[in-house]
Enzyme design. Structure first.
Site, PDB file in Angstrom:
ATOM      1  CB  CYS A   1      -0.985  -0.021   1.159  1.00 33.89           C
ATOM      2  SG  CYS A   1      -2.374   1.135   0.919  1.00 33.89           S
TER       3      CYS A   1
ATOM      4  CE  LYS B   1     -10.267   4.146   2.882  1.00 37.62           C
ATOM      5  NZ  LYS B   1     -10.560   3.948   4.318  1.00 37.62           N
TER       6      LYS B   1
ATOM      7  CB  SER C   1      -8.248   0.189   2.381  1.00 33.97           C
ATOM      8  OG  SER C   1      -8.659   1.158   3.330  1.00 33.97           O
TER       9      SER C   1
ATOM     10  CG  HIS D   1      -4.276  -3.315   2.404  1.00 34.25           C
ATOM     11  ND1 HIS D   1      -3.178  -3.214   3.232  1.00 34.25           N
ATOM     12  CD2 HIS D   1      -4.642  -2.040   2.105  1.00 34.25           C
ATOM     13  CE1 HIS D   1      -2.889  -1.939   3.438  1.00 34.25           C
ATOM     14  NE2 HIS D   1      -3.756  -1.206   2.763  1.00 34.25           N
TER      15      HIS D   1
ATOM     16  CD  GLU E   1      -1.991  -6.488   4.032  1.00 32.37           C
ATOM     17  OE1 GLU E   1      -2.056  -5.332   4.491  1.00 32.37           O
ATOM     18  OE2 GLU E   1      -1.942  -6.742   2.812  1.00 32.37           O
TER      19      GLU E   1
ATOM     20  NE  ARG F   1     -10.682   4.237  10.547  1.00 29.19           N
ATOM     21  CZ  ARG F   1      -9.720   3.773   9.745  1.00 29.19           C
ATOM     22  NH1 ARG F   1      -8.729   3.064  10.237  1.00 29.19           N
ATOM     23  NH2 ARG F   1      -9.775   4.012   8.436  1.00 29.19           N
TER      24      ARG F   1
END
Length: 313
Positions: A142, A163, A192, A235, A237, A249
Site C-alpha cells: 500500500c 477513497k 483501501s 491489501h 493480507e 470507524r
C-alpha cells in the site's frame, strides 16, 4: 515448517488456534537448520492486527521463517502500548549491522501527505537504501509500495476524488512470472487508500514490470525487473473484517462522506457479515515470494556474498 516469533507475542496464541505451526525463539535455537530471516517494518497504526495478518501468511509455507519486527525511532505509535513495542520491536539502529533474506514494509496512515512531509520519511528512505545492499528481496504494501515507487523509481502519487475502498477484480499481465504462478486469470483483492499511481508511468518505466492491475482500482502488483522490489498497492493480507472495521470507524468520524466499500458486504448491506474471497491468492502471493524471490535467491550465509562465492540454500 514453523514460523519463529518472539516469545509471548500475543499473535502467537491466535496462530496456534488456527493450526499454524508456531515456534518460539528458545526452541528454534535448537533446530539444526538455517531459517529465512524476514524483517517486517510495521508502520500500520494497529500493529498487533497487522502482525497477525502477516505472520499467518508467512507461516503457511514449508520454509522455516524467523521474523523480526521493526518500528520507527522517530515517531511514537499511538495505537499500541509502549511495552509491546519495547518487548517485540527493534529500531533500525539496532538491526542495521545485520543482513536479512526478506523485508516487508507495510502501509501507513500518511498517504495524503507529501512523502517529504512525513515525520519519519528520512528513516524510511534510510531503511530502503540499506535494504538495497543488505536484503535479498523487499515487498512493499500500500503506502509502502507508493513510497518505494517514488524513492527508487521517481513515480509520484496523486490523490483520488474519493477513497478507493472495496474488493476489486484484477487481471494478470504475464502468468509465466514466478510471483503470480498459480494465480487465476482474474482474481479479487481488497484496496483501501486515498491515493494512487499512474498506470502509464509504471508501464513506461524501463526498470519496472506491471504484473497485475484493476480497471477500477488501477495499479496493483509491480515488480522491478531485477526482481528485488515487489510493490503491492492493495491489501491481500487483510482479514475478512478489516475493511468493515475501517468503514465503521470512518462512519463514526464522518458519516455523510463515508461510502460503503465496493463489492464487499453481501447485497451491499453493511449489516451483512463480509466474506474473505481473496484468501487463496493471499497465501499464494506470499508463498511465491518466499519461495522464488527469497529462498531460491538468498545466500546460505551472507558472508559468502562479500567473498564473491555463490552459495545458495
Amino acid at each position: 515448517m514453523p514460523i519463529n516469533i518472539p516469545k509471548h507475542l500475543p499473535a502467537g496464541e491466535l496462530l496456534r488456534k488456527e493450526k499454524i505451526f508456531v515456534m518460539e525463539e528458545d526452541r528454534a535455537k535448537t533446530q539444526q537448520i538455517r531459517p529465512l530471516n524476514i524483517l517486517v517494518f510495521n508502520l500500520m497504526p494497529e500493529k498487533e492486527k497487522t502482525e497477525l495478518q502477516l505472520l499467518r501468511l508467512l507461516g503457511n509455507t514449508p520454509l522455516q521463517v524467523d521474523v523480526t519486527f521493526l518500528n520507527t525511532a522517530t515517531y511514537e505509535s499511538k495505537n499500541v502500548s509502549k511495552s509491546h513495542l519495547d518487548t517485540f520491536y527493534q529500531t533500525f539502529d539496532e538491526i542495521k549491522h545485520r543482513r536479512y533474506d526478506g523485508l516487508i514494509i507495510t502501509g501507513a496512515p500518511v498517504e495524503k501527505m507529501q512523502f517529504e512531509d512525513v515525520g519519519y520519511w528520512k528513516e524510511i528512505t534510510d531503511v530502503m537504501d540499506w535494504a538495497d545492499q543488505n536484503v535479498t528481496s523487499i515487498m512493499y504494501i500500500c503506502w509502502g509500495a507508493q513510497a518505494a515507487l517514488y524513492h527508487h523509481f521517481g513515480i509520484g502519487k496523486f490523490e483520488l476524488p474519493k477513497k478507493c475502498s472495496g474488493v476489486y477484480s484484477h487481471v494478470i499481465t504475464d502468468l509465466t512470472v514466478d510471483l503470480v504462478r498459480g494465480f487465476s486469470d482474474e482474481y479479487v483483492a481488497p484496496h483501501s487508500r486515498h491515493t494512487s499511481v499512474s498506470i502509464d508511468e509504471v508501464r513506461a518505466h524501463p526498470d519496472l514490470r506491471l504484473l497485475s492491475y484493476s480497471d477500477d482500482a488501477g495499479v496493483f502488483i509491480v515488480q522491478s525487473k531485477n526482481n528485488k522490489h515487489i510493490m503491492i498497492t492493495g491489501h491481500l493480507e487483510y482479514d475478512a473484517t478489516t475493511l468493515s472495521d475501517e468503514y465503521f470507524r470512518d462512519v463514526e468520524k464522518d458519516p455523510e462522506n463515508t461510502e460503503v466499500p465496493i463489492n464487499y458486504f453481501p447485497n451491499n448491506d453493511p449489516q451483512n457479515a463480509p466474506k474473505n474471497v481473496w484468501r487463496a491468492h493471499s497465501h499464494l502471493l506470499f508463498y511465491n515470494w518466499l519461495n522464488y524471490y527469497v529462498y531460491q535467491e538468498t545466500p546460505y550465509e551472507w558472508h559468502f556474498v562479500e567473498e564473491n562465492i555463490e552459495y545458495h540454500i
